[in-house]
Scaffold this motif. Sequence first.
Motif, mmCIF file in Angstrom:
data_model
loop_
_atom_site.group_PDB
_atom_site.id
_atom_site.type_symbol
_atom_site.label_atom_id
_atom_site.label_comp_id
_atom_site.label_asym_id
_atom_site.label_seq_id
_atom_site.Cartn_x
_atom_site.Cartn_y
_atom_site.Cartn_z
ATOM 1 N N GLN A 1 3.648 37.682 -6.200
ATOM 2 C CA GLN A 1 3.694 36.461 -5.395
ATOM 3 C C GLN A 1 2.752 35.383 -5.937
ATOM 4 O O GLN A 1 3.069 34.196 -5.888
ATOM 5 N N GLU A 2 1.625 35.800 -6.479
ATOM 6 C CA GLU A 2 0.707 34.818 -7.078
ATOM 7 C C GLU A 2 1.358 34.114 -8.268
ATOM 8 O O GLU A 2 1.088 32.949 -8.534
ATOM 9 N N LYS A 3 2.245 34.853 -8.965
ATOM 10 C CA LYS A 3 2.939 34.256 -10.128
ATOM 11 C C LYS A 3 4.095 33.366 -9.700
ATOM 12 O O LYS A 3 4.305 32.294 -10.259
ATOM 13 N N THR A 4 4.906 33.820 -8.741
ATOM 14 C CA THR A 4 6.191 33.165 -8.479
ATOM 15 C C THR A 4 6.278 32.375 -7.183
ATOM 16 O O THR A 4 7.107 31.478 -7.065
ATOM 17 N N LYS A 5 5.479 32.734 -6.187
ATOM 18 C CA LYS A 5 5.585 32.151 -4.822
ATOM 19 C C LYS A 5 7.007 32.305 -4.262
ATOM 20 O O LYS A 5 7.461 31.498 -3.446
ATOM 21 N N GLY A 6 7.705 33.357 -4.693
ATOM 22 C CA GLY A 6 9.119 33.505 -4.327
ATOM 23 C C GLY A 6 9.405 34.303 -3.064
ATOM 24 O O GLY A 6 10.536 34.320 -2.592
ATOM 25 N N PHE A 7 8.399 34.993 -2.513
ATOM 26 C CA PHE A 7 8.636 35.779 -1.296
ATOM 27 C C PHE A 7 8.421 34.913 -0.062
ATOM 28 O O PHE A 7 7.377 34.283 0.095
ATOM 29 N N MET A 8 9.412 34.924 0.821
ATOM 30 C CA MET A 8 9.291 34.192 2.084
ATOM 31 C C MET A 8 8.679 35.072 3.170
ATOM 32 O O MET A 8 8.064 34.577 4.112
ATOM 33 N N ALA A 9 8.898 36.387 3.074
ATOM 34 C CA ALA A 9 8.465 37.290 4.150
ATOM 35 C C ALA A 9 8.163 38.668 3.597
ATOM 36 O O ALA A 9 8.657 39.053 2.534
ATOM 37 N N PHE A 10 7.348 39.401 4.364
ATOM 38 C CA PHE A 10 7.052 40.796 4.050
ATOM 39 C C PHE A 10 7.428 41.640 5.265
ATOM 40 O O PHE A 10 7.138 41.273 6.407
ATOM 41 N N ALA B 1 2.352 40.048 13.097
ATOM 42 C CA ALA B 1 3.711 39.601 12.782
ATOM 43 C C ALA B 1 3.957 38.253 13.458
ATOM 44 O O ALA B 1 3.400 37.974 14.524
ATOM 45 N N ASP B 2 4.795 37.409 12.846
ATOM 46 C CA ASP B 2 5.164 36.136 13.473
ATOM 47 C C ASP B 2 6.672 36.021 13.637
ATOM 48 O O ASP B 2 7.161 35.101 14.277
ATOM 49 N N ILE C 1 5.488 37.632 8.364
ATOM 50 C CA ILE C 1 5.478 39.097 8.487
ATOM 51 C C ILE C 1 6.445 39.453 9.606
ATOM 52 O O ILE C 1 6.329 38.932 10.717
ATOM 53 N N GLN C 2 7.403 40.323 9.299
ATOM 54 C CA GLN C 2 8.399 40.713 10.312
ATOM 55 C C GLN C 2 7.925 41.900 11.143
ATOM 56 O O GLN C 2 7.217 42.783 10.649
ATOM 57 N N SER C 3 8.389 41.940 12.376
ATOM 58 C CA SER C 3 7.903 42.918 13.365
ATOM 59 C C SER C 3 8.412 44.337 13.155
ATOM 60 O O SER C 3 7.877 45.277 13.714
ATOM 61 N N SER C 4 9.474 44.490 12.372
ATOM 62 C CA SER C 4 10.019 45.818 12.072
ATOM 63 C C SER C 4 10.494 46.566 13.319
ATOM 64 O O SER C 4 10.185 47.729 13.525
ATOM 65 N N TRP C 5 11.291 45.869 14.151
ATOM 66 C CA TRP C 5 11.777 46.527 15.372
ATOM 67 C C TRP C 5 12.815 47.604 15.074
ATOM 68 O O TRP C 5 12.996 48.540 15.850
ATOM 69 N N LEU C 6 13.494 47.502 13.919
ATOM 70 C CA LEU C 6 14.676 48.329 13.673
ATOM 71 C C LEU C 6 14.386 49.825 13.725
ATOM 72 O O LEU C 6 15.147 50.584 14.320
ATOM 73 N N THR C 7 13.285 50.268 13.123
ATOM 74 C CA THR C 7 12.988 51.713 13.173
ATOM 75 C C THR C 7 11.925 52.052 14.216
ATOM 76 O O THR C 7 11.596 53.217 14.398
ATOM 77 N N ASN C 8 11.369 51.042 14.898
ATOM 78 C CA ASN C 8 10.305 51.327 15.862
ATOM 79 C C ASN C 8 10.614 50.919 17.293
ATOM 80 O O ASN C 8 9.869 51.270 18.207
ATOM 81 N N GLY C 9 11.684 50.151 17.503
ATOM 82 C CA GLY C 9 12.058 49.774 18.856
ATOM 83 C C GLY C 9 11.413 48.464 19.308
ATOM 84 O O GLY C 9 10.478 47.950 18.695
ATOM 85 N N ILE C 10 11.929 47.934 20.411
ATOM 86 C CA ILE C 10 11.540 46.601 20.882
ATOM 87 C C ILE C 10 10.105 46.566 21.397
ATOM 88 O O ILE C 10 9.366 45.624 21.146
ATOM 89 N N GLY C 11 9.696 47.596 22.138
ATOM 90 C CA GLY C 11 8.335 47.614 22.694
ATOM 91 C C GLY C 11 7.282 47.526 21.607
ATOM 92 O O GLY C 11 6.299 46.783 21.723
ATOM 93 N N MET C 12 7.490 48.265 20.515
ATOM 94 C CA MET C 12 6.537 48.217 19.399
ATOM 95 C C MET C 12 6.592 46.856 18.704
ATOM 96 O O MET C 12 5.571 46.353 18.238
#
Length: 372
Positions: free
Chosen positions: A246-255, A320-321, A300-311
Amino acid sequence: MSQLTEQIHSSDIGDILDHSLSGQRPSKEECLRLLESEDVQLMGLVAGYLTQKQFGKKASFVNNIILNYTNVCVTDCKFCAFYRSPGAKDSYTLSLEEIEARVKTSWDMFKIRQVLIQGGHNPNLSLEYYEEAFQMIRKKFPQVGVHGLSTSEIDMISRVEKSSTKEILSRLKESGLQSIPGAGAEILVDTVKDVISPKKISSDEWIRIMHEAHSLGIPGSATMMYGHVESNRDIAEHFSKIVSLQEKTKGFMAFIPWSFEPNNTLMQKESLVNFGAGGTQLLKMIAISRLMLDGLIPHIQSSWLTNGIGMAQLALQYGADDFGGTLIGEEVVSCTGARSTELTDKRIIDSIRQIGYSVEERDNFYNPVRMH
């Protein structure tokens, strides 16, 4: 803030958190210390503070579908319950008409802003299959972003076509590919990959192909699949490689850190992993992601898919935002039987509002579509 400062000064990771608050990202060795610390709540308070400083009490989401266009795959990853070998009775590949019908229904019903296109490594599909699909989506549904194909799928197409991955990416971009997901990274350490996905591309190849995509003006997301055979040092190495690129390319929008779900996988059958990593580990990973990537990868994504909505609601307070996507039609994680992976925009909006946050619907590039 003064109470937070007191807690930081009495913590074993206080120096790292202090530096984070003054804009200094942790080193690889400091990342390892964070991973080995049990002070998850304090990490979350600092990561949450950094996130709110940037975004306020607001969380975004995208109205999207996952289009799993084929389950035919020759890579046989031990962590996957989705794939089928070529010729298997329950294998499938969607036709162009079927892809159009799914996107049309989703646009008509949900006004989706993104289609996430991922499938198996199918040696029977030529580059033209993807070009025609992307051209059709962009022409007929111009407001729907095409976010598709992992680096390992790009590698598969290049081998089928006997062409370079850069040439494949260039042609896919011309056809309408707008951004690339981070799948295929898992953990960017080959000793881990040799256990969980020995036939997939190496860590260096993932980085090379992602670098090529960024150099062609195709942004993407970076991911990390944790909670299987990796060590804390492997995770720190993964972060270090993502930071360096990312320091080289600035190409990632999210992790997006997400936990491995072992149900119905070969890794569970072989007793390599018997159960998922759980909620505390998710919150630690979300917080460390924000600390490691603050000022470098915005979302940063919340990763609800494998952890559920409450998490996911907690994750929004731990660094996460972005909630992620609605993911109507997802088939990969649902094959593990872990939970229903259907989620409508209404449930996401309600979930974000329940924690007192305002809700922003976004597009494929994290631009606001509207506030709810």
